[in-house]
Design an enzyme around this catalytic site. Structure first.
Site, PDB file in Angstrom:
ATOM      1  N   GLU A  54     -33.730   3.691  29.656  1.00 11.16           N
ATOM      2  CA  GLU A  54     -34.835   4.515  28.732  1.00 11.16           C
ATOM      3  C   GLU A  54     -34.996   5.641  29.238  1.00 11.16           C
ATOM      4  O   GLU A  54     -35.425   6.499  28.548  1.00 11.16           O
ATOM      5  CB  GLU A  54     -35.832   3.505  28.266  1.00 11.16           C
ATOM      6  N   PHE A 116     -44.748 -12.002  26.172  1.00 10.06           N
ATOM      7  CA  PHE A 116     -43.671 -11.699  26.768  1.00 10.06           C
ATOM      8  C   PHE A 116     -43.090  -9.934  26.446  1.00 10.06           C
ATOM      9  O   PHE A 116     -43.320  -9.761  25.256  1.00 10.06           O
ATOM     10  CB  PHE A 116     -42.706 -12.398  26.347  1.00 10.06           C
ATOM     11  N   GLN A 117     -43.032  -9.375  27.304  1.00  7.90           N
ATOM     12  CA  GLN A 117     -42.738  -7.789  27.453  1.00  7.90           C
ATOM     13  C   GLN A 117     -43.929  -6.880  26.458  1.00  7.90           C
ATOM     14  O   GLN A 117     -43.314  -6.058  25.816  1.00  7.90           O
ATOM     15  CB  GLN A 117     -41.323  -7.973  26.558  1.00  7.90           C
ATOM     16  N   LYS A 166     -44.250  -5.747  16.072  1.00 12.07           N
ATOM     17  CA  LYS A 166     -43.058  -6.153  15.507  1.00 12.07           C
ATOM     18  C   LYS A 166     -43.548  -6.656  14.069  1.00 12.07           C
ATOM     19  O   LYS A 166     -42.532  -6.345  12.939  1.00 12.07           O
ATOM     20  CB  LYS A 166     -42.678  -7.409  16.553  1.00 12.07           C
ATOM     21  N   MET A 474     -34.185  20.330  49.354  1.00  7.55           N
ATOM     22  CA  MET A 474     -35.450  20.975  49.220  1.00  7.55           C
ATOM     23  C   MET A 474     -36.529  20.388  50.077  1.00  7.55           C
ATOM     24  O   MET A 474     -37.096  21.228  50.884  1.00  7.55           O
ATOM     25  CB  MET A 474     -36.114  20.931  47.854  1.00  7.55           C
TER      26      MET A 474
END
Lengths: 575, 169
Positions: A54, A116-117, A166, A474
């Site tokens: 993502e 969940f999630q 949802k 760097m």
């Protein structure tokens, strides 16, 4: 026949399509299934690109936006799907890039119950978004979508997040899909331009003998490049640009001094040190360009033009300022300025250009600068250049002269390693006919190289130049300069053979570049391959350092044009 | 009634915001990120129920405060934000003080309360609750005096402010 009802998820997709969203980058998951389903059931024109992580989706949307000037959407699921976008959202926020992030969420009655999630992405992202929504009612969706697009793209642009539970996505949306916005507290631009202030600024300019125009990202966002050019030419004044201001004023123009600041050109930085007037157009006087704030432009009249009032006086207290969109401000200002007597000033700066040119040696191993220089010549500079973060980014900023307004993409404020490759993918989607070049270090590339699948699947002909010094270069440079060369956690032992890696994907081509003598030949082959991405694994010298350099926290006059002979004190400035 | 002098490190801000979930969190973040400590915060619905009024007092250096105000104004849900520090405005605060007093001490406690126009809102054998309203200085003064008794609990609302006459709060 039963009348088809629109659900919340479908309403969201339809509304975003109507607002003008063309691309959506994302990855699915349980809570986002209704929205993904709506991509099919609405038969939307929005093109969906499936990513492999993502974070890549957010950077792709960012790259698309910077390369086209139009926002894209990100669509991910709840919990880890949402938190994985965080770095990308923060990167866009720091650099004022418009983006609409849609996160699926657990059902609304489970919010706060560790479902969940479930993650409080609305709360987690709060400091790094321009605005955000947690939608509780499907009938709010048409208004929210419209507001989100408007907020993301106007004033100082930025990311807007829409968290959609949802059940809300699945609920019927009975509201008209066209809703008025309800944003009484949002005023992206001042209602009028203060003409008195324009005259004051014009007067200050007309008195100046050693002016410098400082062009930042704001000039590009505002599409004020023509006005900047007209102003510079009318005044006959030199122009410096920030890292993100590359392309705001053509760097090949006789009045351009290139990038200023920590790793800017010596002549740009010296011009700012010696100027009697510094006028910033859409820059936020970032710590990378001002060095020590109290010593910046001590003898100069400082003028600040910015669309965001909170930037005025944040780092530098200006003598004159004007809040507003750069383009109409400069259009008005240009009516009141005249050619200045800058001959002596320009001659002095020309002397600095001759005395302190950017340089590198083609002998003694393969140099990043050599590759950039050669690719610039081969493309005639006509390419969208994307960088990652680190040494290669600074060299690219120095050596690649950017002329086009949307032709330079780099993570400036956030300094996000791993940004480059997915941003290049987004850029190539947005600019299918243009050559997209990615300069990337071996460290940064490995952070998001999972998107090789995305780039290869879509046959995006990106030129991926991995400048491979087997170090986090760097940091290694700083350790060498300030920490007695103690190399701690910078050795990228265990790198894969990047050229072979990309070959394991269909449509991907890998090339290896080791000798300076082969630079032109290998780059030409890379430019000729257009069946998919071509990766050049360039085995460059391991311990080259970027100069000029203003050590962090030091004043601009403490600029080091060449490597210091003696040991340096540890820097006091931020990073 | 004068507020704290200009240049002082305590600031009184009035913030007019959309009455939506999350607004308080956004505002608190603006202060927290810049190291400002919020001393008091009063939030309530305004005449138009779609909006709320917040009165915030916070400590920090004045130049940093300007950044805080600008950052607050930038929030989409903030309609306006006014710094009332040093202005001649109406400021009120309410305090409830629960003190432990014996029968012998009661008279003196009531005299103090009477002097400050405080009301006795609860009274038991061994304790009483005094309710006092007024400026912060006045509340501080009364609380200072009743400390000679045992203060069991103290609850203050924090300041609410309103601009005078035609001025907008």
């Amino acid at each position: 026949m039963v009348e088809k009802k629109t659900d919340g998820a479908q309403a969201l997709v339809k509304c975003l399509e109507r607002e003008g969203i063309e691309y959506m980058f994302g990855l699915s998951g349980g809570a986002a299934i209704p929205i993904f389903d709506a991509l099919i059931t609405t038969n939307t024109k929005i093109k969906f690109v499936l990513v492999r992580h993502e974070q890549g989706a957010a950077h792709m949307a960012d790259g698309y936006a910077r390369a086209t000037g139009k926002p894209a959407a990100v669509l991910v699921t709840s919990g880890p799907g949402a938190t994985n976008t965080l770095t990308g959202i923060m990167t866009a926020h720091m650099d004022s890039v418009p983006m609409i992030v849609i996160t699926g969420q657990s059902v609304s009655w489970m919010l706060g119950k560790d479902a969940f999630q479930e993650a409080d992405i609305f709360g987690i992202t709060m400091p790094v978004v321009k605005h955000s929504y947690l939608v509780k009612n499907a009938n709010d969706i048409p208004r929210v979508a419209r507001e989100a697009y408007y907020i993301a793209t106007t004033g100082r642009p930025g990311p807007v997040l829409i968290d959609l539970p949802k059940d809300v996505g699945a609920a019927a949306c009975t509201a008209d899909l066209y809703q008025e916005m309800d944003l009484p507290g949002y005023k992206p631009y001042p209602e009028t331009i203060d003409k008195e202030k324009i005259l004051e600024i014009a007067e200050a300019l007309n008195k100046s003998r050693k002016p410098v125009l400082l062009v930042g990202h704001g000039a590009i966002i505002s599409d004020a490049c023509a006005q900047v050019k007209a102003l510079a030419e009318k005044l006959n004044a030199p122009v410096v640009n920030t890292l993100l201001g590359k392309g705001g004023f053509p760097e090949t123009h006789r009045l351009s001094l290139g990038m200023l600041g920590m790793h800017g050109t010596a002549y740009a930085t010296k011009a700012v040190v010696e100027a009697d007037l510094i006028m910033s157009i859409g820059s936020r006087f970032d710590d990378r360009i001002i060095g020590q704030p109290d010593k910046f432009g001590r003898n100069a009249t400082k003028i600040h033009i910015d669309v965001d009032p909170s930037e005025i006086g944040k780092m530098i207290k200006p003598d004159l300022f004007l809040v507003g969109d750069a383009r109409p401000i400069l259009e008005e200002l240009n009516k009141h300025v005249a050619r200045l007597d800058t001959a002596e000033w320009l001659a002095r700066l020309e002397g600095y250009k001759k005395k302190f040119p950017l340089h590198y040696k083609k002998q003694g191993g393969l140099k990043m600068q050599h590759i950039m220089d050669e690719l610039y010549k081969l493309t005639g500079g006509k390419a969208v250049v994307v960088t990652d973060v680190g040494q290669h980014q600074m060299w690219a900023a120095q050596f690649w002269k950017t002329d086009g307004r949307l032709d330079w993409l780099s993570s400036g404020g956030a300094g996000t390693m791993g940004y480059g490759f997915p941003a290049a993918i987004g850029a190539q989607f947005g600019r299918p006919k243009d050559t997209v070049v990615l300069f990337c270090g071996d460290g940064g590339f490995q952070m998001t190289m999972s998107e090789l699948a995305t780039a290869c699947l879509h046959k995006l002909p990106i030129k991926i130049i991995v400048l491979n010094n087997h170090y986090l270069g760097m940091v290694r440079q700083w350790q060498q300069m300030f920490y007695d060369d103690r190399k701690s956690g910078v050795d990228l032992e265990g790198n894969p053979d990047f050229a072979r890696l990309i070959e394991s994907y269909e449509n991907g081509k890998g090339l290896t570049l080791k000798r300076p003598a082969d630079v032109r030949k290998i780059l030409t082959r890379a430019l000729e391959y257009n069946e998919g991405p071509c990766l050049v694994n360039a085995e460059v010298v391991k311990t080259d350092n970027v100069f000029p350099m203003v050590p962090a926290g030091r004043a601009l006059e403490d600029l080091l044009v060449e490597p210091p002979r003696q040991k340096m004190e540890k820097p006091t400035g931020s990073t | 009634m004068t507020q704290v002098a200009n240049g002082s490190d305590t600031h009184t801000l009035s913030v007019y915001v959309a009455n939506k979930p999350g607004v308080l969190a956004r505002i608190a973040q603006v202060f927290a990120r810049r190291g400002f400590n919020i001393d008091s915060l009063v939030v309530s619905s305004s005449v138009d129920g779609n909006f709320s009024r917040m009165t915030i007092t916070a400590k920090g250096d004045p130049s940093g405060l300007q950044q805080v105000i600008e950052a607050l104004r930038k929030l989409i849900d903030v309609m306006h934000c006014v710094d009332h520090t040093g202005e001649d405005i109406v400021v009120r605060e309410l305090a409830l003080v629960k003190i432990r007093v014996t029968a012998e001490e009661r008279t003196e406690a009531l005299q103090i309360a009477d002097h400050f126009g405080a009301k006795t809102v609860d009274w038991t054998e061994s304790s009483m609750i005094l309710m006092v309203t007024g400026t912060t200085d006045k509340l501080d003064a009364m609380i200072g005096l009743v400390k000679k008794f045992q203060v069991i609990e103290l609850v203050r609302t924090g300041k609410v402010v309103m601009a005078r006459g035609a001025e907008e709060t």
